[in-house]
Design a protein around this motif. Structure first.
Motif, PDB file in Angstrom:
ATOM      1  N   UNK A   1       0.389  -1.272   0.276  1.00 36.92           N
ATOM      2  CA  UNK A   1       0.133  -0.192   0.289  1.00 36.92           C
ATOM      3  C   UNK A   1       0.765   1.153   0.320  1.00 36.92           C
ATOM      4  N   UNK A   2       0.277   2.639  -0.115  1.00 38.76           N
ATOM      5  CA  UNK A   2       1.212   3.672  -0.068  1.00 38.76           C
ATOM      6  C   UNK A   2       1.603   4.093   1.224  1.00 38.76           C
ATOM      7  N   UNK A   3       0.967   3.625   2.681  1.00 35.08           N
ATOM      8  CA  UNK A   3       1.149   3.853   3.588  1.00 35.08           C
ATOM      9  C   UNK A   3       1.495   5.132   4.489  1.00 35.08           C
ATOM     10  N   UNK A   4       0.298   5.288   3.725  1.00 33.45           N
ATOM     11  CA  UNK A   4       0.237   7.609   3.032  1.00 33.45           C
ATOM     12  C   UNK A   4      -0.113   7.310   5.340  1.00 33.45           C
TER      13      UNK A   4
ATOM     14  N   UNK B   1       3.197   6.276  14.031  1.00 39.44           N
ATOM     15  CA  UNK B   1       3.933   5.896  13.130  1.00 39.44           C
ATOM     16  C   UNK B   1       4.519   7.357  12.553  1.00 39.44           C
ATOM     17  N   UNK B   2       3.765   8.463  13.255  1.00 39.68           N
ATOM     18  CA  UNK B   2       4.497   9.444  12.692  1.00 39.68           C
ATOM     19  C   UNK B   2       5.963   9.925  14.111  1.00 39.68           C
ATOM     20  N   UNK B   3       5.829   9.093  14.744  1.00 41.77           N
ATOM     21  CA  UNK B   3       7.052   9.901  15.580  1.00 41.77           C
ATOM     22  C   UNK B   3       7.928   8.179  14.703  1.00 41.77           C
TER      23      UNK B   3
ATOM     24  N   UNK C   1       3.563  11.556   1.900  1.00 39.58           N
ATOM     25  CA  UNK C   1       2.483  12.710   0.942  1.00 39.58           C
ATOM     26  C   UNK C   1       1.119  11.611   0.152  1.00 39.58           C
ATOM     27  N   UNK C   2       1.340  11.737  -0.877  1.00 36.99           N
ATOM     28  CA  UNK C   2       0.342  10.459  -1.570  1.00 36.99           C
ATOM     29  C   UNK C   2       0.160   9.552  -2.718  1.00 36.99           C
ATOM     30  N   UNK C   3       0.530   8.717  -2.879  1.00 35.22           N
ATOM     31  CA  UNK C   3       0.685   7.877  -3.699  1.00 35.22           C
ATOM     32  C   UNK C   3       2.345   7.272  -3.015  1.00 35.22           C
ATOM     33  N   UNK C   4       2.575   7.701  -2.089  1.00 39.83           N
ATOM     34  CA  UNK C   4       3.939   6.729  -2.293  1.00 39.83           C
ATOM     35  C   UNK C   4       4.474   7.226  -3.395  1.00 39.83           C
TER      36      UNK C   4
ATOM     37  N   UNK D   1      -5.809  -5.851  10.480  1.00 41.78           N
ATOM     38  CA  UNK D   1      -5.020  -6.135  11.597  1.00 41.78           C
ATOM     39  C   UNK D   1      -4.121  -5.613  11.334  1.00 41.78           C
ATOM     40  N   UNK D   2      -4.441  -4.821  10.045  1.00 45.42           N
ATOM     41  CA  UNK D   2      -3.381  -4.017   9.357  1.00 45.42           C
ATOM     42  C   UNK D   2      -3.516  -2.644   8.964  1.00 45.42           C
ATOM     43  N   UNK D   3      -2.154  -1.480  10.689  1.00 44.93           N
ATOM     44  CA  UNK D   3      -3.185  -0.619   9.895  1.00 44.93           C
ATOM     45  C   UNK D   3      -2.621  -0.312   9.208  1.00 44.93           C
ATOM     46  N   UNK D   4      -0.917  -0.094   8.681  1.00 47.97           N
ATOM     47  CA  UNK D   4      -0.473   0.354   7.633  1.00 47.97           C
ATOM     48  C   UNK D   4      -0.895   0.159   7.167  1.00 47.97           C
ATOM     49  N   UNK D   5      -0.996  -1.299   5.915  1.00 45.91           N
ATOM     50  CA  UNK D   5      -2.062  -1.013   4.558  1.00 45.91           C
ATOM     51  C   UNK D   5      -3.560  -1.610   4.735  1.00 45.91           C
TER      52      UNK D   5
END
Length: 290
Positions: A138-141, A153-155, A196-199, A227-231
């Motif tokens: 995923x983009x992992x945005x 994630x910001x940390x 960003x957007x779109x990785x 249960x994947x908070x990234x993707x």
């Protein structure tokens, strides 16, 4: 054993960099050939059990370490100039070429884990693939994550990565259970793209002048887990939008439906999750037919 680990090989990139790789050769009739594109900072040995499963079912497999990772690390990680971009433009391109050389006159498939599926449009020979099966790609945005997940994630991205790079000359991502130490330019680009957007799309027209995302028309299945908070679903769609002409399908997995406690971002390839591997095999069989 129903498979043969053919040999350890060296993959030669266009810029003369050498990657460490492993080829799994099945006994009997070859049904197709698969390349496993690794996630950020993950060594190829992580995918061995899964590669053995595919080989046992008639598929040749090539796994590899990206430059700066595992046995493809040359020198000190703090001195390494690898980037995410070079992993796609040079490493994945060379790995596809090696797969074709190892298994000529076959059909070819990418099994991309996270970054291993995100970067495919940077490889000039990606158009030679017959299908793609992406896991947790995923983009992992960061802004598409739930608030509690955004905070951690910001940390990691915006505090720890710059601090670690400044202090150590590389990112000690292993402290967060995120694979191998990362060359600073890899994590710097990773941080930029996830903010960003779109990785990878954030680099179009900047560091990336030529890419093949819009030319990809192959069938692709994008698999993620609840249960994947990234993707998460938003980030999967965000990444899929970078390749608008791909024949894309999605599948979201729920651990309990398969008798599993978790799948998350990494556990699809765990031996404990072997019940999930049939999904990939069915996809390969479907897209290996003449």
């Amino acid at each position: 054993m129903p498979y043969i680990v053919c040999r350890e090989i060296t993959v030669h990139c266009e810029d003369k960099y050498r990657l460490s790789a492993t080829v799994f050769l099945p006994k009997g009739t070859l049904r197709g050939a698969t390349l496993i594109g690794p996630a950020t900072g993950i060594k190829r040995q992580f995918y061995t059990a899964f590669a053995e499963f595919l080989a046992a079912n008639g598929y040749g497999v090539l796994t590899y370490d990206n430059r700066g990772i595992g046995q493809s690390l040359q020198g000190n990680v703090s001195d390494h100039d690898a980037t995410l971009q070079s992993w796609g433009q040079l490493d994945q391109q060379a790995a596809i070429a090696a797969l074709i050389a190892e298994f000529p006159d076959s059909n070819y498939h990418l099994i991309g884990h996270s970054a291993g599926g995100q970067l495919i449009g940077l490889a000039s020979n990606a158009l030679k693939l017959n299908s793609m099966f992406n896991v947790a790609s995923s983009s992992g945005r960061l802004l598409n994550m739930k608030l509690r997940d955004q905070v951690k994630s910001h940390f990691f991205m915006n505090v720890f990565i710059p601090f670690s790079n400044l202090l150590f000359g590389h990112t000690k991502s292993q402290w967060f259970g995120m694979g191998e130490p990362l060359p600073s330019a890899v994590s710097k680009q990773w941080r930029s793209w996830c903010n960003g957007k779109g990785y990878v799309k954030t680099a179009f027209g900047k560091t990336i002048d030529k890419h093949y995302f819009s030319e990809l028309t192959l069938p692709a299945l994008w698999v993620n887990a609840v249960d994947d908070f990234i993707a998460n679903d938003k980030n999967v769609r965000d990444m899929m939008s970078v390749s608008p002409n791909m024949k894309a399908e999605t599948l979201t997995l729920k651990p309990k439906e398969f008798g599993l406690k978790e799948i998350g971002h990494m556990k699809f390839f765990s031996r404990r999750s072997e019940v999930l591997w049939q999904i990939c095999l069915d996809w390969l069989v479907k897209h290996s037919e003449p």
